[in-house]
Write an enzyme that holds these catalytic residues in place. Structure first.
Site, short mmCIF file in Angstrom:
data_model
loop_
_atom_site.label_atom_id
_atom_site.label_comp_id
_atom_site.label_asym_id
_atom_site.label_seq_id
_atom_site.Cartn_x
_atom_site.Cartn_y
_atom_site.Cartn_z
N HIS A 197 0.87 -1.20 0.00
CA HIS A 197 0.00 0.00 0.00
C HIS A 197 0.89 1.23 0.00
O HIS A 197 1.79 1.36 0.84
CB HIS A 197 -0.90 -0.01 1.23
CG HIS A 197 -1.62 1.29 1.49
ND1 HIS A 197 -2.22 2.02 0.48
CD2 HIS A 197 -1.81 2.00 2.63
CE1 HIS A 197 -2.77 3.11 1.00
NE2 HIS A 197 -2.52 3.12 2.31
N HIS A 226 1.15 5.75 -1.10
CA HIS A 226 0.44 7.01 -1.32
C HIS A 226 1.00 7.67 -2.58
O HIS A 226 1.22 8.89 -2.60
CB HIS A 226 0.61 7.93 -0.11
CG HIS A 226 0.02 7.41 1.15
ND1 HIS A 226 0.17 8.04 2.36
CD2 HIS A 226 -0.72 6.29 1.41
CE1 HIS A 226 -0.45 7.35 3.31
NE2 HIS A 226 -0.99 6.28 2.75
N TYR A 261 0.75 -4.23 -20.23
CA TYR A 261 1.22 -4.58 -18.90
C TYR A 261 0.31 -4.07 -17.79
O TYR A 261 0.29 -4.62 -16.69
CB TYR A 261 2.67 -4.12 -18.70
CG TYR A 261 3.62 -5.03 -19.43
CD1 TYR A 261 4.06 -6.21 -18.85
CD2 TYR A 261 4.03 -4.73 -20.73
CE1 TYR A 261 4.90 -7.07 -19.52
CE2 TYR A 261 4.86 -5.59 -21.42
CZ TYR A 261 5.30 -6.77 -20.82
OH TYR A 261 6.13 -7.62 -21.51
#
Length: 214
Positions: free
Chosen positions: A93, A95, A120
Site C-alpha cells: 500500500h 500514497h 502490462y
C-alpha cells in the site's frame, strides 16, 4: 524462503520505492506471508526508506502480534486481501502521487479506475476498483475489500492511495509500479483523445496469459 530473507527483501523493496519517490515520509506499508502462515508487516510511523529488518512486526498464523514493533494501522486492508484472495503472498500500500490524483477525478469509473492503456497494465494489475474515502486505519476499508469478493487484486482508495496484492513481494511491487505508471500516463493523456486497448486486444491478452478480467 527463510524469514531472514523475507525481512531483508521487505526492507530492500521498501527503500527502493521510497528512494524513487513512490511514497514519502512515514507513509506506505507492506506485508508478506511467511512459510508458517503468519505475516511480516512494516511498523507504524516508520519511513519505508529506513526500515530495520529486526523490528518488523511479526504475526502468527492465528493473526496475533507476537514480536517486533507495533504494525501499520492499515492492517484491516492487508488482512482483508489475505482472507479473500488465497493466492496472495504479499500486499503493498502506497500514497503514490499519480494514483492518488487519479482517484480524485470526478469521472473515475469505480469498477475499473485504471484505463487499459498498455498490455502490462492489464497483465500485471488487471481491473482496479475505486473505493470511497475512509479515515486512515478505519476497519471499514477491510470490509470494503471483502465486499469485492476477491475479484480484484488491486484497489485505489479515494484521496488516499493504491493497494495491491500478489503472489509474492516482488510481483506485488512490480504491479504497484505498473499501476502508478499507468495512472501517470492517464493523467498526461487526459484531454488528448488517447486510444486505449480495444476490447478485442484485452480479450487476446486475457486468453494468452490466463488473466483475471471480469
Amino acid at each position: 524462503m527463510s524469514e531472514t530473507k523475507l525481512r531483508e527483501d521487505i526492507c530492500f523493496w521498501a527503500a527502493s520505492m521510497f528512494n524513487r519517490g513512490l511514497t514519502g515520509g512515514a507513509s506506505g506499508n507492506i506485508s508478506v506471508r511467511t512459510d508458517d502462515g503468519g505475516l511480516l508487516v512494516t511498523p507504524s510511523g516508520v519511513s519505508m526508506g529506513r526500515l530495520d529488518p529486526a523490528r518488523l512486526s511479526r504475526f502468527d498464523a492465528a493473526g496475533q502480534h507476537i514480536a517486533g514493533d507495533a504494525p501499520t494501522k492499515e492492517m484491516p486492508l492487508h488482512t482483508a486481501f489475505y482472507e479473500t484472495r488465497k493466492s496472495a503472498g504479499a500486499v503493498v500500500h502506497l500514497h503514490s502521487t499519480h494514483s492518488v490524483a487519479l482517484s480524485m477525478l470526478p469521472d473515475a469509473d469505480p469498477d475499473n479506475v485504471l484505463p487499459p492503456l498498455t498490455p502490462y497494465a492489464v497483465m500485471r494489475v488487471g481491473k482496479v476498483a475505486l473505493l470511497p474515502f475512509f479515515l486512515p486505519g478505519d476497519a471499514a476499508m477491510g470490509a470494503a475489500v471483502r465486499g469485492l469478493g476477491g475479484k480484484r487484486s488491486a484497489v485505489l482508495l479515494a484521496n488516499h492511495g493504491p493497494v495491491v496484492a500478489s503472489k509474492d513481494l516482488e510481483a506485488a511491487v512490480f504491479a504497484m509500479e505498473e499501476l502508478e505508471e499507468t495512472a501517470k500516463l492517464a493523467l498526461l493523456l487526459r484531454g488528448h483523445g488517447a486510444v486505449a486497448l480495444t476490447g478485442g486486444q484485452i480479450t487476446g491478452l486475457v486468453k494468452k496469459f490466463e488473466l483475471e478480467w471480469d
